[in-house]
Design an enzyme around this catalytic site. Structure first.
Site, PDB file in Angstrom:
ATOM      1  CD  GLU A 147      -2.838   1.387   2.293  1.00 21.28           C
ATOM      2  OE1 GLU A 147      -2.670   0.761   3.343  1.00 21.28           O
ATOM      3  OE2 GLU A 147      -3.824   2.095   2.051  1.00 21.28           O
ATOM      4  CD  GLU A 241      -7.759   2.376   5.324  1.00 23.16           C
ATOM      5  OE1 GLU A 241      -7.061   1.566   5.948  1.00 23.16           O
ATOM      6  OE2 GLU A 241      -7.316   3.076   4.394  1.00 23.16           O
TER       7      GLU A 241
HETATM    8  C1  LER Z   1      -3.338   4.660   6.425  1.00 23.59           C
HETATM    9  O1  LER Z   1      -3.509   5.963   5.993  1.00 23.59           O
HETATM   10  C2  LER Z   1      -3.985   3.699   5.505  1.00 23.59           C
HETATM   11  O2  LER Z   1      -4.465   4.034   4.459  1.00 23.59           O
HETATM   12  C3  LER Z   1      -4.021   2.285   5.930  1.00 23.59           C
HETATM   13  O3  LER Z   1      -4.614   1.484   4.967  1.00 23.59           O
HETATM   14  C4  LER Z   1      -2.622   1.831   6.296  1.00 23.59           C
HETATM   15  O4  LER Z   1      -2.479   0.472   6.327  1.00 23.59           O
HETATM   16 MN    MN Z   2      -5.529   2.574   3.155  1.00 22.97          MN
END
Ligand code: LER
Ligand code: MN
Length: 263
Positions: A147, A241
């Site tokens: 990521e 998220e």
């Molecule tokens: C943190 O900003 C984020 O996007 C998470 O997915 C980190 O693992």
């Molecule tokens: Mn993230």
């Protein structure tokens, strides 16, 4: 292109309860948060999955230990934790496990501006860790998703092309890249073009709007990103998220409807 929500957004104490809510408002999977002690949850997770819960993915959550931690003890802990998450992910049928290099460890845009490790050292450490973990993921039947985070949260992978270049060098079939639309909105000059350039190496997405609230609450053009994902034949999960501008039972049904209308 299936839509999931991270578990902390969903009301309920167990995966079974969270899944029931998620499904009832239009989500197709749950992204688990791989916090400390995650492996202890295996019996609960197994029961929920046996009852029909769908686990899309697992996301590394830590304040201390990552595969790219500067401190060798913390790094070892980060590697061991990711290995545990991979094993659980395989057991519950998750498509992959999301990990950054590190989160909140170093930013080239904040003092002291120069990281304590060279780019070559970063790369060598990550190649070694992910070579081994990639084999573990392959035998567990799951994937590792690298990521990229925005420049204030990490210094190694900020743009998708940096993570895809690393993947090509690593050449491990179980290690791919994910795109978090919030970070991409900060770092990519042209986010849909970045998705198209990544092609099949991009296999997972995090959904959040420009200010990290739910899609539709800010100014990201989600239709343009979904169109790019369709163009690359994206078959992975998109996991919400973000923060919510209201109560989950009010916001999440609306968000699920909106996202489903875009794909
Ligand atoms: C943190 O900003 C984020 O996007 C998470 O997915 C980190 O693992
Ligand atoms: Mn993230």
């Amino acid at each position: 292109m299936r839509i999931a929500a991270q578990e902390h957004l969903l009301p309920g104490a167990t995966l079974a309860e969270k899944w029931r809510f998620a499904e009832s408002v239009g989500f197709e999977g749950v992204e688990l948060r791989g916090e400390e002690g995650f492996a202890d949850r295996l019996p609960e997770l197994r029961d929920a999955v046996a009852d029909g819960a769908v686990v899309s993915s697992v996301c590394v959550i830590s304040t201390t230990s990552f595969i790219g931690s500067f401190d060798p003890d913390r790094r070892r802990e980060g590697v061991e934790r990711l290995r545990d998450l991979i094993d659980v992910a395989g057991e519950v049928g998750a498509r992959g496990v999301v990990t950054p290099n590190a989160y909140g460890q170093f930013s080239r845009n904040l003092p002291p501006f120069t990281p304590p490790r060279s780019d070559d050292e970063d790369r060598a450490i990550l190649l070694e860790a992910l070579g081994e973990l990639g084999e573990r993921a392959a035998s567990a039947g799951t994937l590792i998703y690298l990521e990229p985070l925005n420049r204030y949260e990490d210094h190694v992978w900020n743009r998708i092309e940096q993570a895809t270049a690393f993947c090509r060098e690593l050449d491990s079939p179980a290690v791919k890249v994910m795109g978090d639309l919030f970070h991409m909105n900060i770092e990519e000059p042209d986010p849909p073009a970045a998705i198209r350039a990544a092609g099949g190496l991009l296999d997972h997405v995090h959904l959040a709007d420009s200010h990290r609230y739910e899609p539709g609450a800010g100014h990201i053009d989600f239709a343009a990103r979904f169109a790019a994902l369709r163009d690359i034949g994206f078959e992975g999960w998109m996991a919400l998220e973000c923060r919510l501008t209201g109560a989950p039972d009010e916001v999440l049904p609306r968000v699920a409807r909106h996202l489903r209308s875009l794909r």
